[in-house]
Design an enzyme around this catalytic site. Structure first.
Site, PDB file in Angstrom:
ATOM      1  N   LEU A 480       0.842  -1.188   0.000  1.00  0.00           N
ATOM      2  CA  LEU A 480       0.000   0.000   0.000  1.00  0.00           C
ATOM      3  C   LEU A 480       0.878   1.238   0.000  1.00  0.00           C
ATOM      4  O   LEU A 480       1.953   1.249   0.600  1.00  0.00           O
ATOM      5  CB  LEU A 480      -0.892   0.003   1.251  1.00  0.00           C
ATOM      6  N   LYS A 490       4.124  -3.117  12.042  1.00  0.00           N
ATOM      7  CA  LYS A 490       3.150  -2.803  13.082  1.00  0.00           C
ATOM      8  C   LYS A 490       1.769  -3.316  12.702  1.00  0.00           C
ATOM      9  O   LYS A 490       1.016  -3.818  13.526  1.00  0.00           O
ATOM     10  CB  LYS A 490       3.103  -1.295  13.307  1.00  0.00           C
ATOM     11  N   VAL A 521      -0.085  23.060  27.056  1.00  0.00           N
ATOM     12  CA  VAL A 521      -0.001  24.421  27.578  1.00  0.00           C
ATOM     13  C   VAL A 521       0.425  25.324  26.425  1.00  0.00           C
ATOM     14  O   VAL A 521       1.352  25.012  25.691  1.00  0.00           O
ATOM     15  CB  VAL A 521       1.058  24.506  28.686  1.00  0.00           C
ATOM     16  N   ARG A 566     -13.430  24.657  24.105  1.00  0.00           N
ATOM     17  CA  ARG A 566     -13.934  25.079  22.806  1.00  0.00           C
ATOM     18  C   ARG A 566     -14.790  26.328  22.970  1.00  0.00           C
ATOM     19  O   ARG A 566     -15.423  26.532  24.014  1.00  0.00           O
ATOM     20  CB  ARG A 566     -14.805  23.982  22.191  1.00  0.00           C
ATOM     21  N   GLY A 606     -11.602  26.652  18.304  1.00  0.00           N
ATOM     22  CA  GLY A 606     -10.560  26.581  19.319  1.00  0.00           C
ATOM     23  C   GLY A 606     -10.113  27.985  19.684  1.00  0.00           C
ATOM     24  O   GLY A 606      -9.704  28.258  20.797  1.00  0.00           O
ATOM     25  N   ASP A 685      -6.888  35.946  17.818  1.00  0.00           N
ATOM     26  CA  ASP A 685      -5.827  36.424  16.930  1.00  0.00           C
ATOM     27  C   ASP A 685      -6.396  37.535  16.063  1.00  0.00           C
ATOM     28  O   ASP A 685      -7.418  37.357  15.411  1.00  0.00           O
ATOM     29  CB  ASP A 685      -5.337  35.296  16.001  1.00  0.00           C
TER      30      ASP A 685
END
Length: 770
Positions: A480, A490, A521, A566, A606, A685
């Site tokens: 793939l 994995k 943070v 949120r 956010g 912002d």
DNA sequence: GGGCAGTACTG
DNA sequence: CAGTAC
DNA sequence: GCCC
């Protein structure tokens, strides 16, 4: 853009408490998941109130009223939707969503150690269910018409047959968003009636006029001569996908949008001299010029090389899009055929790590090249691979080691998962669900730590998601695209043992949990987080008391909770309103546009990205005085509570200045119907954007990030450069792609124009969830 | 072994 | 310049 | 992490 981060943080926080409380966290997951989905699903039209003309106004027109049994639904506009659908053929994996299980724990730089098989993680709720079809984006400018596509429910009464129509499960609705016009366009014929029904069950909308169609389905047996007159009546027909009735049938069988240019679907429907694609000559000189450059530049770059091989596109592609979005204002009518894939899709895939492309971007020059190629492969293959990776896959195939692992169940529409926001969409019923789940945990773990690795995991996940068969061996996996030795191993391990030791180890380690906490943070990255962890700090309190923090980090910790929460859509609007009001007193001619996820239609964000612009400005500098006053004023009002990053007199060399900080909705602006007021710090912002850079800035600040990276990558491939200030050409790049010269500005002001110049079909903001 | 988007602000 | 954020 |  910010969503992920925040989401993560939030989720993290939640988990944190859980964990603290009970030492074994593995739930909280749900919540977060839910939250994540929640936030992603919506998408009302996000235009901000003060938006400029750009954002489409989309009033919901009652749209479909007609639609009776044998009448196609009235065109739900949505024109674009169809496009998007096609366009967005990529699946978004949304990273954050899954923060859960691995979530908190993770980020282990050092795995291998103890093992504590923690549960594999909660089980996601049925992802699909969370997004009602109505919520899906498909509307677009003007009428939003809920394109409920065929869904009868929409339009109230009427519609007999239609009302009976049963949509197939989402993952089989390969035509969702597409609008079919049949020739003849009625269901008088039993066979055709059945075909129409089938198509509608798979999500198509049967429209009554050619004009509103994205696809023209011609009865078998008819030839170009027969349909010529029909097509002529609509000038945009050249942009539509014109195929015979076998096409939708095959797509249905394979559950994927096949290349409509395959000979068998267009046989006799085209004339030699019928230019299927707009000629490149229609391009603006600038674009053309850049085109030419490309050839050369492309070779010089290595990056591009890889992409270049994939689609054999050439100049013609540049032409295609132009027609669609000609001028910003021109609404939809001109949207090109939905099936014309745009290159951007490929890049999105590339960037986020997947692909889903059919044979190729149809509709363009590939008329020939792609075409022939496509026809060579048998359809099954085409179908299944369609979504595979662009170049890489091709290459593999050529070398013959590519295998066909069955067709993906996830059709292009699943790619919209990105729009839905749920990471695990489609994962649930996928045979590789378990594998995907664990790999996703790995992604969560690596977030922040190793972005590149993360990307690789995502790409692998996408590849797996597109398989209909379970991949159980490394060998299979290796075939793939995007899956190499490491990931293949994995995957095999997961398939064989049902777990991934490395992941479990990592998740167990407390250091990882702590690291993760620190990473949430604001102002703390992997570097600092690692240092603190190694210094023995384990809690935010430790940091506050003992660590030396930057100003921003201190704020980040003090308001950890708030900042990781949120922001509901209404609050984003309320906050913006406060600013607008204040701004009105300073300079009423300044405009504000809320960007970010809000503009993409998210029902929660956010953070708040507010683009500040004003007519006549040519540089961010022009707006600086205004912003300074605004900030001063809002700070005095107590609205702005902290400054995280602003423009420093020295740093700012005439470029986009911005101001990042925090704000709090004043109680006076708090809607009474929202319960009890509680001041919450929010990240905001403020971006100064001169009119001349407005379009580019809008693209950038609308995101999402994957979308941005994709489109930039695409620009780069074409020898152009896109940044928040504009689209440039003649960019001189040195050895490592280092830019030597800025190049000439091609466009910066008009968002749509930039899309055009890049040869990318226009996408409404809500269509930019990748 | 380099590239994986491209830039702005902080310290 | 490294780190962080967007 | 993968790919060139």
């Amino acid at each position: 853009m910010e969503e992920r981060e925040l989401a993560d943080k939030i989720a993290y926080f939640k988990r944190l408490s859980t964990i603290q409380a009970e030492e074994n966290g593995d739930d909280a997951y749900d919540e977060e998941e839910k939250a994540h989905r929640e936030r992603c699903k919506t998408f009302h039209n996000a235009t901000s109130t003060s938006n400029r003309a750009k954002s489409p106004a989309r009033s919901v027109t009652g749209s479909q009223k007609a639609g009776t049994a044998s009448q196609p639904l009235p065109h739900p506009d949505g024109s674009q939707s169809s496009d998007d659908l096609e366009i967005i053929k990529v699946t978004p994996l949304n990273p954050s969503s899954r923060l859960g299980a691995a979530g908190i724990a993770d980020k282990t730089p050092n795995f291998d150690e103890e093992i504590v098989p923690e549960s594999a993680g909660p089980d996601p709720k049925p992802a699909h269910s969370f997004l009602h079809p109505l919520l899906r984006p498909r509307m677009t400018r003007q009428t939003s018409s809920l394109t409920l596509d065929n869904s009868p429910s929409t339009s109230t009464a009427k519609r007999k047959k239609q009302a009976r129509l049963k949509l197939l499960p989402e993952n089989q609705q390969v035509f969702r968003g597409l609008r079919f016009y049949y020739i003849p366009n009625d269901d008088a014929n039993g066979v055709r009636a059945a075909q129409i029904t089938k198509a509608r069950e798979r999500g198509a909308t049967w429209v009554r006029t050619l004009k509103e169609a994205t696809h023209v389905i011609v009865d078998i047996g008819l030839t170009y001569q027969d349909i010529k007159s029909d097509l002529i009546s609509d000038s945009s027909s050249a942009e539509k996908v014109i195929v015979n009735a076998n096409y939708p049938i095959d797509c249905g069988i394979h559950r994927v949008i096949l290349d409509p240019n395959q000979e068998k679907y267009v046989r006799n429907l085209r004339v030699a001299d019928t230019p299927p694609v707009p000629s490149p000559s229609s391009l603006p000189a600038s674009a053309q010029a850049s085109n030419n450059l490309l050839e050369i530049k492309g070779k010089q770059h290595k990056r591009p090389r890889k992409d270049q091989e994939s689609p054999p596109r050439t100049q013609s592609d540049y032409g295609e899009p132009l027609q669609n979005n000609t001028q910003s204002l021109a609404p939809v009518t001109t949207i090109a055929a939905a099936s014309v894939d745009d290159e951007l899709s490929q890049y999105i895939s590339l960037v986020q790590g997947n692909s889903l492309y059919l044979e190729m971007p149809l509709g363009e020059e590939e008329e020939d090249s792609a075409h022939s190629e496509a026809t060579q492969d048998d359809e099954a293959e085409t179908g299944s691979e369609s979504s595979e990776d662009e170049s890489s896959r091709k290459k593999k195939r050529k070398t013959g080691d590519k295998i066909q692992l069955g067709q993906e169940d996830t059709t292009w529409q699943d790619n919209f998962a990105c729009m839905k926001g749920g990471t695990r969409e489609g994962t649930v019923d996928n045979p590789n669900a378990a594998t995907i789940e664990l790999l996703q945990s790995m992604v969560d773990m690596y977030e922040h730590q190793d972005a590149w690795r993360c990307k690789s995991y995502r790409r692998a996940i996408t590849a797996l998601r597109q398989q209909t068969r379970k991949i159980t061996t490394a060998k299979e996996a290796m075939k793939l695209p995007g899956i190499g030795k490491s990931l293949a191993a994995k995957i095999e391990e997961i398939a064989a043992e049902g777990r991934l030791r490395k992941l479990e180890h990592a998740q167990q380690r407390p250091e990882n949990k702590i690291l993760n906490l620190f990473l949430k943070v604001y102002g703390v990255g992997i570097s600092q987080a690692n240092k603190w962890v190694s210094q023995g700090y384990r809690t935010l309190e430790d940091l506050q008391e003992k660590a030396k923090l930057s100003t921003n980090q201190r704020i980040g910790i003090e308001h950890f909770e708030d900042l990781n929460e949120r922001i509901p859509r209404w609050e984003v609007e309320a906050l913006a309103a406060v600013i607008r009001e204040a701004a009105g007193c300073i300079d009423a001619s300044v405009e504000f546009i809320i960007g970010g996820s809000y503009r993409r239609g998210s029902d929660s964000s956010g953070d708040i990205d507010l683009i500040i612009t004003k007519k006549g400005t040519r540089s961010p500098q022009d707006l600086l005085p205004f912003l300074e006053k605004l900030i001063k004023r809002l700070t005095n009002d107590g609205f702005l509570t902290a400054a995280l990053a602003s423009f420093s007199e020295n740093t700012n060399k005439g470029h986009g200045s911005k101001w990042h900080g925090c704000c709090v909705l004043p109680e006076t602006a708090f809607p009474k119907d929202k319960g009890k007021y509680r001041p919450i710090w929010r990240r905001i912002d403020l971006l100064l954007v001169p009119e001349t850079e407005f379009g580019a800035a809008l693209i950038y600040f609308t995101g999402n990030d994957i979308f941005n990276r994709s489109i930039r990558l695409l620009a780069s491939k074409k020898g152009l450069r896109l940044n928040q200030r504009g689209l440039f050409k003649d960019v001189l790049r040195g050895k490592k792609g280092v830019t030597y010269t800025e190049g000439d500005l091609l466009e910066g002001r008009d968002e749509k124009r930039i899309f055009e110049l890049l040869g990318v079909k226009w996408r409404e903001p809500h269509e930019r969830w990748c």
